[in-house]
Design a protein around this motif. Sequence first.
Motif, mmCIF file in Angstrom:
data_model
loop_
_atom_site.group_PDB
_atom_site.id
_atom_site.type_symbol
_atom_site.label_atom_id
_atom_site.label_comp_id
_atom_site.label_asym_id
_atom_site.label_seq_id
_atom_site.Cartn_x
_atom_site.Cartn_y
_atom_site.Cartn_z
ATOM 1 N N GLY A 9 -31.904 11.329 26.297
ATOM 2 C CA GLY A 9 -31.749 12.258 25.201
ATOM 3 C C GLY A 9 -30.802 11.831 24.121
ATOM 4 N N PRO A 187 -37.627 13.054 25.044
ATOM 5 C CA PRO A 187 -37.243 14.202 25.882
ATOM 6 C C PRO A 187 -36.645 13.766 27.209
ATOM 7 N N ASN A 213 -39.301 20.927 21.147
ATOM 8 C CA ASN A 213 -38.576 19.840 21.815
ATOM 9 C C ASN A 213 -37.066 20.101 21.874
ATOM 10 N N GLN A 215 -35.122 19.671 24.131
ATOM 11 C CA GLN A 215 -34.385 18.669 24.896
ATOM 12 C C GLN A 215 -34.781 17.255 24.497
ATOM 13 N N GLY A 217 -36.917 14.579 21.410
ATOM 14 C CA GLY A 217 -38.232 14.141 20.985
ATOM 15 C C GLY A 217 -38.112 12.874 20.179
ATOM 16 N N ALA A 225 -43.155 15.305 20.573
ATOM 17 C CA ALA A 225 -42.747 15.329 21.982
ATOM 18 C C ALA A 225 -43.030 14.021 22.698
ATOM 19 N N ARG A 326 -27.494 19.000 21.941
ATOM 20 C CA ARG A 326 -28.637 18.113 21.831
ATOM 21 C C ARG A 326 -28.765 17.523 20.423
#
Length: 465
Positions: A9, A187, A213, A215, A217, A225, A326
């Motif tokens: 991530g 992700p 997305n 978490q 992308g 995604a 994030r």
Amino acid sequence: MTTRWVKTGVWFTGLAAGLCLVAAVLSRTGAGHVIAQGTGTGTTPLNCDNQPCDAVARGRAAFNDRNLRELGGNGRACADCHVPSEALQLSPAVARARFEALLAKRAHNKNADDPLFRPVDADDFRVNGDNASDFSNLVDNGLVRVTMPLPLNVKVVDPATGQPSEDTSVDLWRAVMPVLNVVITGPDFVLPVWPPAAQQRVPILGQDPNGPNRQGGYQHDARFATLQEQARGALIAHAQVTVEPPARLLDDLAAFQETLFSSPGVETLADAIRNGSSFPDPDPELSPLEQDGKRVFTRACAQCHGGTLHPSTSTGDATLVRPIARYHPIAAACPRPTTDGFLPCPDRLNRNARTYRITLANGTIQTVTTSDPGRLLLTGQPADLGVMDVTQLRGIGRTAPYFQNNSAATLEEVLDHYDALFRRVARLNPPPNLPPLLSSNGTLLDRGFVTADERPALLAYLRKQ
């Protein structure tokens, strides 16, 4: 069928906004390791250690194919923007050199062509369509057009009238991102999510207040995604294909791109993530100065960009410290704040700013002027103004210029920008409310800021990535 596994991530790179460039040349350094090289016109060696070789081979061919199986495109290939000498991205210097070379050829042959310069990425495309010819953003800034739909509560203000226009989309200008290391990006499906659980959001006009997305992308704003979604979007928007890209083509492109790394150490790390084994340190051998820089990085930068043990939050190990969020706003868009030491954007970038009229959930109006609203265009939420995914840093010493608009020419300018950003954040959130970006306890400034005597070591470490 390509292998799929949970990816990282925070050391995010995403894929580039366009599908373009010259024939990719990579070289193998040891068993299965493929790293970018700067020169040559040969064929990219296949790295099939973790992918079916037929899919990788087809993906390699498609990456360099300007016809793409008669999809009705404009003659561009992925290999027209992801330049090998630029770590598979596009710099303003390369764009300008290619444009000047094209003009020189056209002095003798009016039909000379370079697929990088298609009307869709010209500044005047919205006005002149296929007759567009002003490539200032591409040549001066190394930026390509990204057309985004406007949220239901967001309007672009017409500069001629000062009133909201009827446009349902807006053109942004963004940098072409490197393709290297995409296998450890995207992700990750682990904490953190965006927005943080403590942040309550009210939907506006029924729109998802969190956006796609949460978490991670691909692309600067993480709107795709999967690598397949990203490739399809680029084929349609930048290669202008008129036939729906076949699923196998998209899978093959993803399979090939997942074999491209900035160093053997990153590939070893990717293998460890894939296999669920302990993380190796992907750093090469470091000098004493670079080791000092790594310690500075771990203190000042790793809470967002990840460290040795959590390079991109890709592991489910609950004992590892996660990045604080994030996505982040870093004030790289133009114009910039006039306080706290931010350098102003040059006119060549300021001219991309538009004024947006945003209707809030309570019906009030907020007006902002920016060259890039970030994830606000995915959610309609003012809190997402300028918010982007965190960039992965492996190979960063070879990927200048920096930020989503190529506004920082050097790593020194990147550190200058972050120093101004941290000053602004500290001023707006004084102790005891310093955010985790800057403090481990809300009071002590022990993160983020890099002192003048620490800078040489940190720069040396970043360039060794």
